[in-house]
Design a protein around this motif. Structure first.
Motif, short mmCIF file in Angstrom:
data_model
loop_
_atom_site.label_atom_id
_atom_site.label_comp_id
_atom_site.label_asym_id
_atom_site.label_seq_id
_atom_site.Cartn_x
_atom_site.Cartn_y
_atom_site.Cartn_z
N GLU A 1 16.78 35.25 13.14
CA GLU A 1 17.42 34.54 12.04
C GLU A 1 17.57 33.05 12.37
O GLU A 1 17.39 32.19 11.50
N SER A 2 17.89 32.74 13.61
CA SER A 2 18.01 31.34 14.02
C SER A 2 16.67 30.63 13.91
O SER A 2 16.58 29.49 13.43
N GLY A 3 15.60 31.30 14.37
CA GLY A 3 14.28 30.70 14.26
C GLY A 3 13.85 30.50 12.82
O GLY A 3 13.24 29.48 12.48
N ARG A 4 14.19 31.46 11.96
CA ARG A 4 13.84 31.35 10.55
C ARG A 4 14.58 30.17 9.92
O ARG A 4 14.00 29.40 9.13
N ALA A 5 15.86 30.01 10.27
CA ALA A 5 16.64 28.89 9.73
C ALA A 5 16.10 27.55 10.23
O ALA A 5 16.01 26.58 9.47
N ALA A 6 15.73 27.49 11.53
CA ALA A 6 15.19 26.25 12.07
C ALA A 6 13.86 25.89 11.40
O ALA A 6 13.59 24.73 11.08
N ALA A 7 13.01 26.91 11.18
CA ALA A 7 11.72 26.66 10.52
C ALA A 7 11.93 26.18 9.09
O ALA A 7 11.25 25.25 8.63
N LYS A 8 12.89 26.78 8.39
CA LYS A 8 13.16 26.37 7.01
C LYS A 8 13.68 24.95 6.96
O LYS A 8 13.29 24.17 6.08
N TYR A 9 14.53 24.60 7.91
CA TYR A 9 15.04 23.23 7.95
C TYR A 9 13.91 22.24 8.22
O TYR A 9 13.82 21.17 7.59
N PHE A 10 13.00 22.58 9.12
CA PHE A 10 11.90 21.69 9.45
C PHE A 10 10.96 21.53 8.25
O PHE A 10 10.51 20.42 7.94
N VAL A 11 10.68 22.64 7.55
CA VAL A 11 9.79 22.58 6.39
C VAL A 11 10.42 21.75 5.27
O VAL A 11 9.75 20.91 4.65
N ASN A 12 11.71 21.97 5.02
CA ASN A 12 12.37 21.24 3.95
C ASN A 12 12.60 19.78 4.29
O ASN A 12 12.67 18.93 3.39
N SER A 13 12.72 19.47 5.58
CA SER A 13 12.92 18.08 5.99
C SER A 13 11.62 17.29 6.02
O SER A 13 11.64 16.06 5.97
N ASN A 14 10.49 17.98 6.12
CA ASN A 14 9.19 17.32 6.18
C ASN A 14 8.24 17.94 5.16
O ASN A 14 7.20 18.51 5.53
N PRO A 15 8.56 17.87 3.88
CA PRO A 15 7.72 18.56 2.88
C PRO A 15 6.32 18.00 2.78
O PRO A 15 5.40 18.69 2.36
N LYS A 16 6.13 16.74 3.17
CA LYS A 16 4.80 16.13 3.04
C LYS A 16 3.80 16.75 4.01
O LYS A 16 2.59 16.63 3.82
N LEU A 17 4.30 17.38 5.06
CA LEU A 17 3.40 18.00 6.04
C LEU A 17 2.94 19.39 5.59
O LEU A 17 2.07 19.98 6.24
N PHE A 18 3.52 19.90 4.51
CA PHE A 18 3.20 21.25 4.06
C PHE A 18 2.88 21.22 2.56
O PHE A 18 3.61 21.77 1.74
N THR A 19 1.81 20.55 2.23
CA THR A 19 1.46 20.37 0.81
C THR A 19 0.44 21.38 0.32
O THR A 19 0.25 21.53 -0.88
N LYS A 20 -0.27 22.05 1.21
CA LYS A 20 -1.31 22.99 0.81
C LYS A 20 -0.80 24.42 0.89
O LYS A 20 -0.11 24.79 1.83
N ASP A 21 -1.17 25.17 -0.12
CA ASP A 21 -0.74 26.56 -0.20
C ASP A 21 -1.97 27.45 -0.32
O ASP A 21 -2.66 27.44 -1.34
#
Length: 667
Positions: A107-127
């Protein structure tokens, strides 16, 4: 002439789609002498068939249909660990402690990953995902509108930026811009939901100010985490929600609803009732959400049971006067409040349930959980009449598939199984579990803690009431895929083995105890050793018991801080003697001396018998000396047996003769 007619008649008897194809052939057969009656019959049949044809609409399948169909063909593997732990077999938890640690880490890792993704949305533009999974894509958390406008306010509200939304609202008021009532409702809902504070984003590192605030709270008064969180989210006097509410030129019921629900949620119960009185004074009608919140707050504003019920009845009457239709959560709030009304609860809860059915509101699992808790409030009240209530509930719910309608729905199955365990009712326990297995009702078992609670109670009930073969069958089905048994559960399993005389399985259960991490529980290990050492068994079973005892000895030897008890040492020694492992048993006597433990006279007598069977006179002499060193009262008896049962040389006989006479007691 007959052959073509038979051919046409054959097609007439077919489905309607063939009639459309062969209708021309039918009329072509006039030249073959068909009667007009047959022609008319065929025509009528064609018309009827044509009317019965329904062309189905195109079936639209969702993108997950294939996956759902494949998933329906797969059964749960009872030997596998839960699905969420199968990414790495090496890290799969094998004990309840590892399960808790793994779950928290995941759960901690999932929260950290979500924070990183939401804080850097430009790095995750392709789906590349197919189908598209929106929850795995980065959320838009950056503010795009900077100008002072209602659109900018709505953007901050949608992003749950409480402080920024309040600041934008104040700027709009200062600039003289009117804010629509709909946007004001959203703003009040946001502020009241989060108690005038920005919500903590998952994975967000704590600031220094927040850490200092928590440390100050710890210094002031030690308390649990939930209590600390509650105090931090307490409704504050004249917060932004109240300030904005007071600034409104006109206040409707929706504005009152937001504040009243926020006050109840964050502990300002008396203030919520005062605001409700203000709503009535302004000739406004409350909505169902206001009444639900106020009913749930009744136990906190009234101390006496009769006063609580009077206030609940008054609120229900006001709902009727204001023509507000109650919903499921209304009645569940009433039942939950009644749980704190002692004897009054049993009187009025059936009436509440009947009122629900009269209004056509189907009870949820939370409704029945409240009913069961009311009637089984104290264990002393349990009895056949109360168990009949549980039986009636299960009969009404039999074969029903549920969806979650109330947060408390997840408490029903664990509560029902607890009642079955307390009353040792195996039949009702099976009925509860059969209800869990209907459709996807297993999802309503709750989180991992609630699920472990339910299956732990079910397993304990099986150990107490079911035959050992059935217990072992269930044991293989739910461990470890659904349950990590606690030490008490393993004790119950040992007692079930003892009840049905299946102690030969104890070495296998010891392996499971080790794999579950319970081999450090001294009382559980002593229970195991006691059962193995209590009676004598066949040579094959005694050999397996001795191997198990040596494994226990090695496990305890790896933990120097674990203190050996006299009973554990004695049990292991007896098991080794029965398996004719004299040397290893003799090493256990040395362990008695090293651990300052005194062996019993019965144990030394067993050792002497083993020495006689192995024709070891020297060991017998040493045994008498050891008994004398421990000052055991059985020393003279051991000496007499040694002199009578062994062929001793003069030196050995001289040594043993010194201990033959009982020592005189000092005055």
């Amino acid at each position: 002439m007959a052959a073509p007619c038979r051919h046409v008649g054959h097609h007439i008897q077919k489905n309607g789609r063939f009639l459309r194809i062969n209708i021309n052939q039918l009329f072509a057969c006039r030249s073959f002498g068909l009667t007009s009656a047959l022609q008319q019959q065929a025509t009528d049949l064609h018309k009827e068939s044509k009317e019965a044809i329904v062309i189905p609409r195109k079936k639209s399948w969702n993108k997950e249909a294939v996956l759902e169909a494949l998933a329906s063909t797969v059964q749960r593997d009872p030997t596998a660990y839960p699905y969420q732990f199968q990414d790495d077999s090496y890290l799969s938890p094998r004990t309840s402690i590892e399960f808790k640690l793994f779950s928290l880490s995941q759960e901690s890792g999932r929260a950290a990953a979500k924070y990183f993704v939401n804080s850097n949305p430009k790095l995750f533009t392709k789906d590349f995902a197919e189908p598209h999974i929106p929850c795995l894509m980065p959320e838009s958390v950056a503010l795009r509108l900077e100008e002072v406008s209602q659109e900018a306010l709505e953007e901050r509200i949608s992003l749950r930026k409480v402080s920024a939304a309040v600041e934008m609202y104040d700027q709009l008021l200062q600039s003289g811009t009117a804010v629509s009532m709909e946007t004001t409702h959203k703003l009040l809902d946001l502020i009241c939901l989060y108690c005038d504070r920005d919500p903590v984003q998952e994975g967000t590192p704590q600031t220094e100010d927040r850490e200092e605030e928590e440390e100050e709270d710890r210094r002031r008064k030690p308390m649990g985490r939930q209590a600390m969180d509650f105090l931090k989210c307490t409704w504050k006097e004249n917060n932004n929600a109240e300030r904005i509410f007071n600034l409104l030129p006109e206040r409707d019921a929706r504005c009152y609803s937001a504040l009243i629900r926020g006050m109840v949620k964050h502990g300002a119960y008396a203030k919520a009732f005062n605001l409700y009185e203000d709503l009535l004074n302004n000739r406004l009608s409350a909505d169902v959400h206001i009444f639900n919140a106020l009913i749930s707050a009744v136990p906190d504003v009234r101390k006496k049971n009769n006063e609580r019920w009077d206030l609940i009845a008054e609120l229900l009457n006001q709902m009727n006067e204001q023509k507000v239709r109650p919903n499921l959560l209304t009645f569940n709030s009433v039942l939950k409040a009644l749980r704190q009304c002692s004897f009054l609860a049993k009187t009025f809860s059936p009436q509440i349930l009947n009122e629900m059915k009269a209004l056509g509101i189907a009870p949820s699992l939370a409704t029945y959980e409240h009913i069961l808790t009311v009637f089984f409030y104290k264990s002393a009240s349990s009895g056949p009449s109360n168990m009949a209530i549980l039986q009636d509930v299960l009969m009404e719910l039999e074969g029903t598939s549920f969806t979650c309608q109330d947060p408390n729905d997840v408490l029903f199955f664990a509560t029902a199984m607890k009642l079955c365990l307390d009353n040792k009712d195996l039949e009702l326990g099976y009925k509860v579990h059969s209800l869990v297995e209907v459709g996807e009702n297993w999802r309503l078992l709750g989180d991992s803690y609630q699920q472990a609670l339910y299956y732990g109670r079910f397993f304990n009930l099986l150990c107490l009431m079911e035959h050992i073969d059935v217990v072992l069958k269930w044991y293989s089905r739910i461990v470890p895929s659904l349950l990590y048994p606690n030490p008490q559960g393993m004790k119950n399993l040992l007692q079930a083995l003892d009840t049905d005389s299946r102690l030969d399985l104890l070495p296998t259960i010891w392996k499971d105890i080790k794999s579950l991490g319970h081999d450090n529980k001294v009382d559980l290990v002593e229970e195991l050793l006691s059962l193995m050492a209590r009676d004598e068994h066949s040579a094959e079973v005694q050999e397996s018991f001795a191997a198990c005892a040596l494994d226990v000895k090695s496990v305890f030897g790896e933990r120097p801080k674990k203190e050996w008890s006299t009973s554990s040492l004695s049990h292991i020694s007896i098991l080794l003697l029965r398996a004719n492992k004299l040397q290893k048993a003799w090493d256990m006597l040395q362990l008695f001396k090293d651990k300052n433990r005194v062996p019993s006279g019965a144990l030394l007598s067993s050792f002497l018998t083993a020495c006689r069977c192995s024709a070891s006179p020297q060991r017998a002499v040493e045994l008498v000396q050891l008994s004398a060193a421990f000052s055991l009262p059985t020393t003279p008896e051991l000496a007499k047996r040694t002199l009578a049962e062994f062929e001793l040389n003069d030196k050995q006989r001289s040594i043993v003769s010194e201990f033959e006479a009982a020592p005189e007691k000092e005055e």
